[in-house]
Design an enzyme around this catalytic site. Structure first.
Site, PDB file in Angstrom:
ATOM      1  N   HIS A   1      -4.631   9.839  58.631  1.00  0.00           N
ATOM      2  CA  HIS A   1      -3.413   9.721  59.434  1.00  0.00           C
ATOM      3  C   HIS A   1      -2.366   8.930  58.666  1.00  0.00           C
ATOM      4  CE1 HIS A   1      -3.406   5.425  60.733  1.00  0.00           C
ATOM      5  NE2 HIS A   1      -4.712   5.523  60.536  1.00  0.00           N
ATOM      6  N   CYS A   2      -1.104   9.179  59.001  1.00  0.00           N
ATOM      7  CA  CYS A   2      -0.004   8.412  58.436  1.00  0.00           C
ATOM      8  C   CYS A   2       0.642   7.635  59.574  1.00  0.00           C
ATOM      9  CB  CYS A   2       0.996   9.323  57.725  1.00  0.00           C
ATOM     10  SG  CYS A   2       1.751  10.558  58.801  1.00  0.00           S
ATOM     11  N   ALA A   3       1.924   7.309  59.462  1.00  0.00           N
ATOM     12  CA  ALA A   3       2.575   6.479  60.479  1.00  0.00           C
ATOM     13  C   ALA A   3       2.704   7.174  61.819  1.00  0.00           C
ATOM     14  CB  ALA A   3       3.963   6.049  59.985  1.00  0.00           C
TER      15      ALA A   3
END
EC number: 2.7.1.69
Length: 469
Positions: free
Chosen positions: A26-28
């Site tokens: 996952h990213c932001a």
């Protein structure tokens, strides 16, 4: 609203179960998933899952937008269900072969520059704060004039605002070595060699107060303060060279010979070949960028303000990072930032209009937070979750971005940094431009909101979309 654990279960089932997941990170704002079989994904079920603000394939990854904060909690629940997480680098590695050559090239370019953006953001904010503190009108509130500011204070602010760009090649070479599989510390040293004080300073050569060294009578050698492309290609080739050497040099000599040969060969190539060649390329790209931004009658703002978010949808917008870094390095200001701020604000306004106008509770719950996210500079939830679904709001947002960008270009708005926009971006305009910055955003927001409210959206469109699905 469903619990995060239930949402995690729903997502796993909708993408074809655990056996269809190759890797997940996952990213932001998004879950980034590599799947074995795209056909097993139930797109409609994903989009109708609570808290999901959009889902799409990009860069070979299936990306599900949850938004800042929420994505972390969903990811934690996914891991608790026994799905082993992967690093973003591992997911990217699996997706590298996806897309055409241009998309892969831009994705790699983005992988190098994205990690160094935070320090450039901080530098831009420092510049904005210094502009505010040293502004004559602000000083007058305290009975001071610019001459009252201590020279030591100015020196301290220069440390904050000049360091990142003075040693930019070291940052770029470090990141390039990291991305291309070399030893980042070698990249740092190579980058520092490019700005060694023993070399004529690039800025001094540029303003005529120093001259480049002429090697062999025709190769100009100088420092590469603020340069990007020479450091990028030195990092790229240096990492490849280091890996090749490690395969051929005996282990007993690897620690000594590999870094020695990598540094020696690459700094010779860097100063005598790569640097001079790509410095010319860099100047040509900058000249083209400046020529576009300097187009008369606000044409640049009109074009960039309209097309920027279309480029974001394609996923190749990381190329703009390079252009903005070049502008800041050479001009000290960034006209591009003001224009793309208008494009981002307009998409947020279009999404806000949908959220306020619709009577559907789920769409309202999706649109309103997504619009706020856009006003903080992150448009993906608004674009993929709302505006693109109904298309007209997206188009109204493009028109609003063009209107605001047109004004920003006319009044020559220029930020002191990059990568922060709309509300946080205000910090880049804490000088005599602040009123124009606010007006540009208001124009974008007003046009996009009004068009979306009047002709860009109604609940019938949602009903038609459901029937089509």
């Amino acid at each position: 609203m469903a619990e995060n654990r239930d949402i995690a279960k729903e997502v796993i089932e909708a993408i074809g179960g655990e056996e269809n997941i190759a890797s997940m990170a996952h990213c932001a704002t998004r879950l980034r998933i590599m799947v074995h079989d795209k056909e097993k994904i139930d797109q409609e079920r994903i989009e109708n899952t609570d808290k999901v603000k959009g889902a799409f394939f990009n860069s070979g990854q299936y990306q599900i937008i949850f938004g800042t904060g929420t994505v972390n909690r969903i990811y934690e629940e996914v891991e608790k269900l026994g799905i082993a997480g992967s690093s973003k680098e591992e997911v990217k590695e699996q997706g590298k072969k996806q897309g055409n050559m241009f998309q892969r090239m831009i994705r790699t370019f983005g992988d190098v520059f994205v990690p160094i953006i935070p320090v450039l953001v901080a530098t831009g904010l420092f510049m904005g704060l210094r502009g505010l503190i040293t502004h004559p009108e602000v000083l007058s509130w305290f009975g001071l004039v610019p001459e009252d500011i201590s020279a030591n204070f100015i020196l301290f602010t220069q440390v904050l605002t000049d360091t990142a760009f003075a040693f930019l090649p070291a940052l770029v070479a470090w990141s390039a070595f990291r991305v291309f599989g070399g030893s980042p510390v070698i990249g740092i040293v190579l980058g520092l060699m490019l700005v060694n004080p023993a070399l004529p300073n690039a800025y001094a050569v540029g303003n005529g107060s120093a001259e480049a060294l002429m090697m062999f009578g025709f190769i100009p050698v100088l420092g590469y303060q603020g340069s990007v492309l020479p450091a990028f290609f030195i990092g790229f080739l240096g990492a490849k060279l280091e890996r090749a050497l490690r395969k051929r040099i005996p282990e007993a000599l690897d620690l000594i010979l590999t870094p020695f040969l990598t540094l020696l060969i690459m700094i010779l190539l860097g100063l005598f070949a790569i640097g001079p060649i790509f410095h010319i390329v860099e100047e040509a790209i900058l000249a083209g960028t400046v020529a576009v931004l300097d187009l008369p009658f606000g044409i640049a703002g009109l074009l960039i303000g309209f097309f920027h978010q279309i480029v974001v949808v394609t996923g190749v917008h990381h190329i703009f990072n390079f252009l903005e870094i070049q502008l800041l390095e050479t001009r000290g200001v960034n006209a591009f930032n003001a224009i793309i701020t208008c494009a981002i604000a307009a998409q947020g306004a279009a999404c806000l209009a949908v959220g306020l106008k619709t009577k559907d509770k789920k769409l309202k719950a999706l649109a309103l937070p997504s619009s706020f996210s856009a006003f903080l500079g992150i448009t993906e939830p608004a674009i993929f979750g709302v505006n693109l679904r109904y298309m007209k709001p997206f188009i109204m947002g493009l028109i609003g971005g063009a209107a605001g960008g047109f004004f920003a270009s006319l009044v020559k708005l220029e930020g002191t940094g990059m990568a922060v926009t709309v509300l946080p971006g205000t910090l880049l305009y804490l000088n005599e431009q602040i009123v124009f910055y606010i007006v540009a955003n208001l124009i974008s927001i007003s046009v996009a909101f009004a068009l979306t409210w009047t002709i860009g959206f109604n609940d019938k469109m949602q009903q038609e979309l459901k029937k089509a699905a």
